[in-house]
Design an enzyme around this catalytic site. Structure first.
Site, PDB file in Angstrom:
ATOM      1  N   TYR A 147       0.808  -1.213   0.000  1.00 20.34           N
ATOM      2  CA  TYR A 147       0.000   0.000   0.000  1.00 20.34           C
ATOM      3  C   TYR A 147       0.850   1.277   0.000  1.00 20.34           C
ATOM      4  O   TYR A 147       0.345   2.368   0.226  1.00 20.34           O
ATOM      5  CB  TYR A 147      -0.970   0.007   1.195  1.00 20.34           C
ATOM      6  CG  TYR A 147      -1.969  -1.136   1.153  1.00 20.34           C
ATOM      7  CD1 TYR A 147      -2.213  -1.831  -0.028  1.00 20.34           C
ATOM      8  CD2 TYR A 147      -2.666  -1.529   2.282  1.00 20.34           C
ATOM      9  CE1 TYR A 147      -3.107  -2.881  -0.084  1.00 20.34           C
ATOM     10  CE2 TYR A 147      -3.571  -2.583   2.244  1.00 20.34           C
ATOM     11  CZ  TYR A 147      -3.787  -3.259   1.056  1.00 20.34           C
ATOM     12  OH  TYR A 147      -4.675  -4.300   1.008  1.00 20.34           O
ATOM     13  N   LYS A 205       5.443 -14.724   3.466  1.00 21.27           N
ATOM     14  CA  LYS A 205       5.555 -15.643   2.328  1.00 21.27           C
ATOM     15  C   LYS A 205       7.038 -15.678   1.983  1.00 21.27           C
ATOM     16  O   LYS A 205       7.446 -15.387   0.849  1.00 21.27           O
ATOM     17  CB  LYS A 205       4.675 -15.124   1.177  1.00 21.27           C
ATOM     18  CG  LYS A 205       4.516 -16.075   0.019  1.00 21.27           C
ATOM     19  CD  LYS A 205       3.640 -17.287   0.298  1.00 21.27           C
ATOM     20  CE  LYS A 205       3.664 -18.246  -0.882  1.00 21.27           C
ATOM     21  NZ  LYS A 205       2.970 -19.522  -0.617  1.00 21.27           N
ATOM     22  N   ASP A 237      -0.423 -18.581   3.361  1.00 22.40           N
ATOM     23  CA  ASP A 237      -1.427 -19.513   2.820  1.00 22.40           C
ATOM     24  C   ASP A 237      -1.773 -20.597   3.838  1.00 22.40           C
ATOM     25  O   ASP A 237      -2.938 -20.895   4.093  1.00 22.40           O
ATOM     26  CB  ASP A 237      -0.986 -20.100   1.464  1.00 22.40           C
ATOM     27  CG  ASP A 237       0.498 -20.424   1.395  1.00 22.40           C
ATOM     28  OD1 ASP A 237       1.222 -20.145   2.367  1.00 22.40           O
ATOM     29  OD2 ASP A 237       0.921 -20.975   0.364  1.00 22.40           O
ATOM     30  N   ASP A 261      -4.040  -7.152   6.114  1.00 21.45           N
ATOM     31  CA  ASP A 261      -5.382  -6.677   5.769  1.00 21.45           C
ATOM     32  C   ASP A 261      -6.296  -7.887   5.573  1.00 21.45           C
ATOM     33  O   ASP A 261      -7.403  -7.972   6.132  1.00 21.45           O
ATOM     34  CB  ASP A 261      -5.293  -5.846   4.475  1.00 21.45           C
ATOM     35  CG  ASP A 261      -6.557  -5.060   4.192  1.00 21.45           C
ATOM     36  OD1 ASP A 261      -7.491  -5.108   5.006  1.00 21.45           O
ATOM     37  OD2 ASP A 261      -6.597  -4.395   3.150  1.00 21.45           O
ATOM     38  N   ASP A 265      -9.200  -9.565   8.429  1.00 25.66           N
ATOM     39  CA  ASP A 265     -10.623  -9.689   8.095  1.00 25.66           C
ATOM     40  C   ASP A 265     -11.078 -11.127   8.277  1.00 25.66           C
ATOM     41  O   ASP A 265     -12.185 -11.395   8.754  1.00 25.66           O
ATOM     42  CB  ASP A 265     -10.894  -9.262   6.639  1.00 25.66           C
ATOM     43  CG  ASP A 265     -11.257  -7.791   6.530  1.00 25.66           C
ATOM     44  OD1 ASP A 265     -10.727  -7.001   7.330  1.00 25.66           O
ATOM     45  OD2 ASP A 265     -12.057  -7.438   5.653  1.00 25.66           O
TER      46      ASP A 265
HETATM   47 MG    MG Z   1      -9.743  -4.459   5.149  1.00 28.01          MG
END
Ligand code: MG
Ligand code: NAI
Length: 375
Positions: A147, A205, A237, A261, A265
């Protein structure tokens, strides 16, 4: 040193943000009364709806007020059709403006399954879901990674041919968020539900990505400074399935921006509802607190959203103030908020639709505030 009064900037934002924010403030006022704390609230309209009305995401002066505040309390931003000329959603400038502008490098997302909450996934499978199995925190890097604003698009002859997002991992960025995660594990009362062990899991990762290799090697360096905390690793993963199968193994996890992120969630599902998931964005000098959920336009303005994520974000705000200003009253107040939420859930009389009830948002806020006033 504790302060006589703490300055809190309140940003209700859009949609259900406007419904849940007053309930969060109601509960902060209730604990302030009980524990002898003083809050000075300063509220600013902002977000997508405000942008449609005024052409601005927020008023001049709002960012400076945030900079001056002891903490910021935000509902949610984002509204259908409210987009900036560059295509970004109106209101995103506030979230990213605060994260980058105030250097809030740790995005802290606790997930806890409170006793009495029916679990959607596992209820359907008729499995007994023990609330004591879920009590974990995801710490996500918040100022770099995928980001970072190093992105762009190549257009030739009016056709978009190529788009690039650059993932940036720096030593400074990784080290400070990993250090934050270890300190958080030290500060929390409990370790992992399974065995009580205080552990920090590094999610990455690193079997493929260079940035993740750097992140993991810095994790190892930081872990050396915290020998009482158990080291633990997971590839992103594999982590997603371990999280669903064995959530009780996890205590504090730390990871890079976009992986966090997604992982946070997913873990919010384990708390039973998005309406139960609080969060904090913390830097060395500033912090803002917001529910994980967005503005849920279809439920906006109906006094029906669950305010508990907002209220629990308020508990995180109190804990932050308690830690930063060494104010034991604020730490106690934070715990009292959690206890009151837990009591209202166990009573089962005043719950919003997402938890199987049909109470109003404002009635849930009032019920929590009353529990705080007379526990
Ligand atoms: Mg989010
Ligand atoms: P959302 O989180 O707003 O809502 C998704 C669904 O979750 C809702 O339709 C509702 O069924 C449920 N839900 C969420 N919060 C709830 C609550 N407190 N009580 C009961 N049910 C709740 O996500 P969505 O629909 O993807 O996004 C809506 C808007 O919010 C968009 O504009 C999006 O960009 C924005 N957004 C803003 C965030 C922020 O301010 N940090 C975070 C996520 C989305």
């Amino acid at each position: 040193m504790p302060k006589n009064s703490y300055k809190i900037v309140v940003l209700p934002g859009d949609g259900i943000g406007r419904d849940v924010t007053p309930e969060g403030v109601k509960v902060l006022n209730a604990v302030a009364e009980r524990f002898g704390l003083n809050f000075e609230f300063e509220e600013f309209a902002c977000g997508g709806q405000y942008y449609l009305e005024t052409g601005r995401e927020w008023d001049e002066g709002a960012f400076d007020a945030c900079k001056d505040a002891d903490a910021i309390f935000l509902g949610a931003v984002g509204w259908p059709g409210a987009n900036l000329p560059d295509g970004n959603i109106a209101g995103a400038g506030i979230i990213f403006g605060l994260r980058f502008g105030l250097d809030l490098y740790a995005n802290v997302r606790p997930t806890k399954l409170y006793p009495g909450i029916k679990h959607k996934v596992h209820d359907n499978n008729k499995l007994v879901w023990d609330p004591n199995l879920v009590d974990l925190v995801t710490v996500r890097e918040n100022t770099e990674g995928l980001y970072s604003p190093l992105r762009g698009r190549l257009s030739r002859g009016g056709t978009s041919e190529l788009a690039v997002d650059t993932r940036v991992i720096t030593r400074k960025g990784a080290e400070r968020v990993i250090e934050y995660a270890f300190k958080l594990a030290e500060r929390r009362d409990r370790g992992a539900p399974k065995d009580g062990v205080k552990r920090v899991t590094c999610i990455d990762k690193s079997n493929v990505l260079e940035g993740c290799r750097l992140f993991r090697s810095i994790y190892d360096e930081v872990a050396e400074r915290h020998p009482a905390i158990e080291k633990d690793y997971a590839y992103i993963d594999a982590y997603t399935q371990w999280l669903m199968r064995n959530p009780d193994w996890f205590n504090v996890s730390v990871t890079t921006n976009m992986l966090g992120d997604i992982a946070s969630d997913l873990s919010a599902v384990l708390g039973g509802s998005l309406g139960m998931a609080p969060s904090a964005n913390v830097g060395d000098n500033h912090a803002f607190f917001e529910p994980v959920h967005g503005s849920a336009p279809k439920h906006a303005g109906q006094d029906k959203a669950n305010p508990m994520a907002m209220v629990l974000s308020g508990a995180m705000l109190l804990d932050y103030i308690g830690d930063k200003f060494s104010d034991p009253k604020a730490v106690e107040a934070s715990k009292a908020v959690e206890v009151a939420v837990e009591a209202v859930i166990l009573e089962g009389k005043t719950l919003t639709y997402d938890l199987g009830g049909n109470s109003k948002c404002s009635d849930v806020g009032t019920a929590i505030a009353e529990k705080i006033r007379s526990p």
